[in-house]
Design a protein around this motif. Structure first.
Motif, mmCIF file in Angstrom:
data_model
loop_
_atom_site.group_PDB
_atom_site.id
_atom_site.type_symbol
_atom_site.label_atom_id
_atom_site.label_comp_id
_atom_site.label_asym_id
_atom_site.label_seq_id
_atom_site.Cartn_x
_atom_site.Cartn_y
_atom_site.Cartn_z
ATOM 1 N N GLY A 109 10.797 -10.590 -24.262
ATOM 2 C CA GLY A 109 11.547 -10.690 -23.012
ATOM 3 C C GLY A 109 11.732 -9.323 -22.362
ATOM 4 O O GLY A 109 11.591 -9.163 -21.149
ATOM 5 N N VAL A 110 12.034 -8.339 -23.189
ATOM 6 C CA VAL A 110 12.187 -6.969 -22.664
ATOM 7 C C VAL A 110 10.823 -6.466 -22.165
ATOM 8 O O VAL A 110 10.723 -5.872 -21.079
ATOM 9 N N ARG A 111 9.799 -6.740 -22.943
ATOM 10 C CA ARG A 111 8.463 -6.285 -22.553
ATOM 11 C C ARG A 111 8.065 -6.872 -21.195
ATOM 12 O O ARG A 111 7.583 -6.153 -20.312
ATOM 13 N N ALA A 112 8.299 -8.158 -21.026
ATOM 14 C CA ALA A 112 7.898 -8.824 -19.772
ATOM 15 C C ALA A 112 8.621 -8.192 -18.576
ATOM 16 O O ALA A 112 8.011 -7.920 -17.538
ATOM 17 N N ARG A 113 9.892 -7.951 -18.729
ATOM 18 C CA ARG A 113 10.652 -7.360 -17.620
ATOM 19 C C ARG A 113 10.191 -5.925 -17.354
ATOM 20 O O ARG A 113 10.062 -5.496 -16.204
ATOM 21 N N ALA A 114 9.972 -5.178 -18.421
ATOM 22 C CA ALA A 114 9.526 -3.780 -18.261
ATOM 23 C C ALA A 114 8.173 -3.744 -17.556
ATOM 24 O O ALA A 114 7.954 -2.918 -16.651
ATOM 25 N N GLU A 115 7.280 -4.650 -17.942
ATOM 26 C CA GLU A 115 5.945 -4.640 -17.336
ATOM 27 C C GLU A 115 6.015 -5.056 -15.872
ATOM 28 O O GLU A 115 5.341 -4.469 -15.014
ATOM 29 N N ALA A 116 6.833 -6.058 -15.596
ATOM 30 C CA ALA A 116 6.943 -6.513 -14.194
ATOM 31 C C ALA A 116 7.523 -5.398 -13.320
ATOM 32 O O ALA A 116 7.020 -5.118 -12.219
ATOM 33 N N ALA A 117 8.568 -4.738 -13.824
ATOM 34 C CA ALA A 117 9.189 -3.670 -13.034
ATOM 35 C C ALA A 117 8.239 -2.482 -12.903
ATOM 36 O O ALA A 117 8.203 -1.813 -11.861
ATOM 37 N N ALA A 118 7.473 -2.219 -13.937
ATOM 38 C CA ALA A 118 6.513 -1.107 -13.875
ATOM 39 C C ALA A 118 5.452 -1.381 -12.810
ATOM 40 O O ALA A 118 5.110 -0.499 -12.009
ATOM 41 N N ARG A 119 4.968 -2.633 -12.778
ATOM 42 C CA ARG A 119 3.971 -3.003 -11.754
ATOM 43 C C ARG A 119 4.543 -2.804 -10.354
ATOM 44 O O ARG A 119 3.920 -2.213 -9.481
ATOM 45 N N GLU A 120 5.763 -3.283 -10.189
ATOM 46 C CA GLU A 120 6.426 -3.216 -8.881
ATOM 47 C C GLU A 120 6.537 -1.771 -8.384
ATOM 48 O O GLU A 120 6.452 -1.489 -7.196
ATOM 49 N N HIS A 121 6.691 -0.832 -9.318
ATOM 50 C CA HIS A 121 6.915 0.561 -8.922
ATOM 51 C C HIS A 121 5.691 1.453 -9.157
ATOM 52 O O HIS A 121 5.797 2.667 -9.079
ATOM 53 N N GLY A 122 4.562 0.843 -9.437
ATOM 54 C CA GLY A 122 3.330 1.612 -9.623
ATOM 55 C C GLY A 122 3.399 2.569 -10.794
ATOM 56 O O GLY A 122 2.900 3.700 -10.754
#
Ligand code: GLV
Ligand code: MN
Ligand code: MN
Length: 411
Positions: free
Chosen positions: A293-306
């Motif tokens: 769950g943490v990984r998914a959120r971290a990856e999504a936020a990372a994508r959003e911010h390049g």
């Protein structure tokens, strides 16, 4: 009781002005604490040996097979408490004194262990000494683990006078142990609501540490338009909040307590944020769900911010369910001296060398009551009377085990 003198002697070693402890493997205060233990053990005529991984073993009889083992660790977390680790070591020495005062002459060896780098406070992987001995981390990986200054385990161990080429599994030492009992300060406050100064462990939650590296682009804090930024702080912040949310959703624990920001300047967008997730849960599936769950959120936020993100497991310790026969035997022995024979049997979210050894040797733990439950903090505490009760309970347990035939410990 000899416990009090020893406790007072060890207390200043590695203690900072605010009362917090800083004992890090292969360095000043930890080395001093190990030397203190070696001196105490030698003064009792115990045969002290350092194994290939840097763990200390002080033998009363032996070294030899069929040993009853007890002990804990002397290293601390950064700004740690006095009790986590040292209580088990000092109680082990005091229990030897108690057994001798009782006239006990062990028919088989009793050995006191001090495991190295239990907290992972310097090199990141907890229970490193017991993991190496149990063959649960490769010597190559352990040698390359680096501290915050980039000093590797191999370099630090060599500087402390030990040969890092020799580290690795130690089946002979493990095979010589018939049973291992670790006494530890309670790291919760379940006992405080009871009449019991001492409890027995049932299980250790599965737990682990995951490193998260968020890679962005350094730039000027004042001139870079928001749309042009690749700021790794933002997905890092999402990951911290996700850890909390996942822990709440799953009835688990998840913590981000350590981070490194590069370059760590007030007016520079960072190029890199490294952070460590500590996660623990009552089952393997729940632990995995929290981390994913943490990984998914971290990856999504990372994508959003390049921003790039890499998440790596640095350690994972499976569920430990301590041997039931041994656990029940300890509870019965401790119960003979307790105000109520029904001694509490408690699970914990804290990791221990006992948890690593449990996969290889029948293993059990005793907990000494902690009135506030606070641990990994200078405020960690246990009442002196409860510490004394812990010594007597440990001595009773060791005496009971020493009197039984080798291999009799029930699974
Ligand atoms: C060790 O004390 C741990 O549980 O982190
Ligand atoms: Mn600890
Ligand atoms: Mn500990």
């Amino acid at each position: 009781m000899s416990f009090d003198r020893m406790w007072a002697e060890l207390a200043p070693v590695g203690r900072a002005a605010d009362g917090g402890y800083h004992r890090y493997t292969w360095a000043g205060a930890d080395t001093d604490a190990r030397a203190w233990f070696t001196g105490e053990a030698a003064a009792r005529g115990l045969d002290v040996r350092t194994d290939r991984n840097g763990n200390l073993w002080a033998w009363w009889g032996g070294p030899g097979p069929g040993a009853v083992a007890t002990g804990s660790h002397l290293d601390s977390v950064p700004d740690g408490g006095a009790f986590d680790g040292p209580l088990g070591v000092v109680s082990a020495l005091a229990a030897v004194d108690e057994l001798r005062a009782r006239g006990v002459r062990p028919a088989r060896p009793l050995v006191l262990a001090v495991f190295v780098e239990e907290e992972g406070g310097r090199f990141g992987v907890p229970c490193l000494g017991s993991r190496l001995t149990a063959g649960e981390i490769s010597p190559e990986r352990a040698r390359g683990l680096a501290d915050a200054d980039g000093v590797t385990w191999a370099e630090a161990m060599a500087a402390a006078g030990h040969d890092p080429d020799l580290i690795g599994p130690d089946p002979d030492t493990l095979a010589s142990l018939d049973v291992f009992v670790e006494l530890h300060v309670e790291q919760g406050r379940a006992l405080e609501d009871t009449v019991h100064p001492v409890g027995v462990a049932s299980a250790i939650w599965p737990h682990g540490r995951w490193r998260m590296d968020f890679t962005g682009r350094a730039d000027h804090a004042g001139t870079t338009r928001l749309a042009d930024r690749n700021d790794p702080m933002l997905p890092f912040a999402h990951a911290v909040l996700a850890a909390r949310a996942q822990a709440e959703e799953h009835g688990a624990r998840a913590t981000v307590a350590r981070s490194v920001i590069v370059p760590n300047g007030t007016n520079a967008i960072p190029s890199l944020v490294s952070a460590w997730l500590d996660a623990r849960a009552d089952s393997e599936d729940t632990l995995t769900a929290v981390v994913e769950g943490v990984r998914a959120r971290a990856e999504a936020a990372a994508r959003e911010h390049g921003v790039g993100v890499a998440m790596t497991a640095e350690s994972r310790t499976p569920l430990v369910s301590f041997a039931h026969g041994l656990r029940d035997r300890l509870a019965a022995v401790v119960g003979t001296r307790a105000p109520d024979p029904r001694v509490p049997v408690l699970p914990t979210g804290a990791g221990h060398d006992a948890g690593v050894l449990a996969a290889h040797v029948p293993t059990a733990m005793l907990y000494v009551r902690n009135p506030t439950g606070v641990s990994h903090s200078p405020k960690e505490w246990a009442r002196p009377d409860d510490c004394h009760a812990g010594v007597l309970a440990l001595a009773d347990v060791l005496q009971d085990l020493l009197a039984r035939p080798v291999g009799e410990v029930a699974p």
